[in-house]
Design a protein around this motif. Structure first.
Motif, PDB file in Angstrom:
ATOM      1  N   PRO A  37     -16.544  -2.023  -5.731  1.00 52.03           N
ATOM      2  CA  PRO A  37     -15.851  -2.757  -6.798  1.00 52.03           C
ATOM      3  C   PRO A  37     -14.341  -2.708  -6.600  1.00 52.03           C
ATOM      4  N   LYS A  38     -13.692  -3.793  -6.963  1.00 45.95           N
ATOM      5  CA  LYS A  38     -12.239  -3.856  -6.844  1.00 45.95           C
ATOM      6  C   LYS A  38     -11.612  -3.078  -7.994  1.00 45.95           C
ATOM      7  N   PRO A  39     -10.490  -2.419  -7.751  1.00 46.35           N
ATOM      8  CA  PRO A  39      -9.841  -1.682  -8.833  1.00 46.35           C
ATOM      9  C   PRO A  39      -9.300  -2.644  -9.890  1.00 46.35           C
ATOM     10  N   THR A  40      -9.388  -2.223 -11.134  1.00 42.09           N
ATOM     11  CA  THR A  40      -8.917  -3.048 -12.246  1.00 42.09           C
ATOM     12  C   THR A  40      -7.417  -2.840 -12.430  1.00 42.09           C
ATOM     13  N   LYS A  41      -6.702  -3.922 -12.626  1.00 41.00           N
ATOM     14  CA  LYS A  41      -5.282  -3.847 -12.922  1.00 41.00           C
ATOM     15  C   LYS A  41      -5.088  -4.203 -14.382  1.00 41.00           C
ATOM     16  N   CYS A  42      -4.173  -3.507 -15.033  1.00 43.32           N
ATOM     17  CA  CYS A  42      -3.924  -3.746 -16.447  1.00 43.32           C
ATOM     18  C   CYS A  42      -2.472  -4.165 -16.655  1.00 43.32           C
ATOM     19  N   ARG A  43      -2.235  -4.867 -17.759  1.00 38.82           N
ATOM     20  CA  ARG A  43      -0.892  -5.322 -18.105  1.00 38.82           C
ATOM     21  C   ARG A  43      -0.571  -4.908 -19.525  1.00 38.82           C
ATOM     22  N   LEU A  44       0.715  -4.674 -19.743  1.00 40.58           N
ATOM     23  CA  LEU A  44       1.229  -4.363 -21.068  1.00 40.58           C
ATOM     24  C   LEU A  44       2.576  -5.048 -21.188  1.00 40.58           C
ATOM     25  N   ASN A  45       2.700  -5.930 -22.155  1.00 38.95           N
ATOM     26  CA  ASN A  45       3.940  -6.690 -22.383  1.00 38.95           C
ATOM     27  C   ASN A  45       4.358  -7.490 -21.154  1.00 38.95           C
ATOM     28  N   GLY A  46       3.391  -8.038 -20.433  1.00 40.43           N
ATOM     29  CA  GLY A  46       3.693  -8.899 -19.289  1.00 40.43           C
ATOM     30  C   GLY A  46       4.001  -8.161 -18.005  1.00 40.43           C
ATOM     31  N   LYS A  47       3.888  -6.831 -18.000  1.00 42.11           N
ATOM     32  CA  LYS A  47       4.166  -6.043 -16.799  1.00 42.11           C
ATOM     33  C   LYS A  47       2.951  -5.191 -16.473  1.00 42.11           C
ATOM     34  N   PHE A  48       2.824  -4.807 -15.201  1.00 38.51           N
ATOM     35  CA  PHE A  48       1.727  -3.940 -14.807  1.00 38.51           C
ATOM     36  C   PHE A  48       1.903  -2.577 -15.443  1.00 38.51           C
ATOM     37  N   ALA A  49       0.795  -2.000 -15.887  1.00 45.50           N
ATOM     38  CA  ALA A  49       0.813  -0.681 -16.515  1.00 45.50           C
ATOM     39  C   ALA A  49      -0.479   0.035 -16.171  1.00 45.50           C
ATOM     40  N   SER A  50      -0.478   1.321 -16.370  1.00 45.70           N
ATOM     41  CA  SER A  50      -1.684   2.109 -16.172  1.00 45.70           C
ATOM     42  C   SER A  50      -2.713   1.687 -17.209  1.00 45.70           C
ATOM     43  N   CYS A  51      -3.962   1.648 -16.813  1.00 50.17           N
ATOM     44  CA  CYS A  51      -5.013   1.247 -17.751  1.00 50.17           C
ATOM     45  C   CYS A  51      -5.234   2.305 -18.826  1.00 50.17           C
ATOM     46  N   GLY A  55      -2.858   0.135 -25.517  1.00 54.54           N
ATOM     47  CA  GLY A  55      -2.462  -1.249 -25.664  1.00 54.54           C
ATOM     48  C   GLY A  55      -2.518  -2.067 -24.392  1.00 54.54           C
ATOM     49  N   ALA A  56      -2.762  -1.439 -23.248  1.00 52.08           N
ATOM     50  CA  ALA A  56      -2.852  -2.158 -21.978  1.00 52.08           C
ATOM     51  C   ALA A  56      -4.166  -2.907 -21.922  1.00 52.08           C
ATOM     52  N   LYS A  57      -4.115  -4.132 -21.401  1.00 52.43           N
ATOM     53  CA  LYS A  57      -5.309  -4.970 -21.313  1.00 52.43           C
ATOM     54  C   LYS A  57      -5.610  -5.290 -19.852  1.00 52.43           C
ATOM     55  N   PRO A  58      -6.885  -5.245 -19.463  1.00 48.00           N
ATOM     56  CA  PRO A  58      -7.238  -5.609 -18.082  1.00 48.00           C
ATOM     57  C   PRO A  58      -6.981  -7.085 -17.814  1.00 48.00           C
TER      58      PRO A  58
END
Length: 59
Positions: A37-51, A55-58
């Motif tokens: 499986p590919k790693p999931t990337k998350c965003r918070l306020n339009g920037k990449f963030a740790s999942c 409040g971070a969304k995939p």
């Protein structure tokens, strides 16, 4: 003439990338296996963030 050169270059890039995409889904003998499986990337306020960040969304 310029568009022909650009098209040929783009085709060369696509053709050279195809084996690299399939390589992780093969075992040592060359048989196809299930891809990891590919790693999931998350965003918070339009920037990449740790999942793990609240409040971070995939993507």
């Amino acid at each position: 003439m310029r568009s022909l050169i650009i098209a040929a270059t783009a085709l060369a890039f696509v053709a050279s990338a195809a084996p690299a995409v399939a390589a992780p889904c093969k075992d040592a003998k060359g048989k196809f296996t299930k891809c990891p499986p590919k790693p999931t990337k998350c965003r918070l306020n339009g920037k990449f963030a740790s999942c793990k960040t609240p409040g971070a969304k995939p993507m």
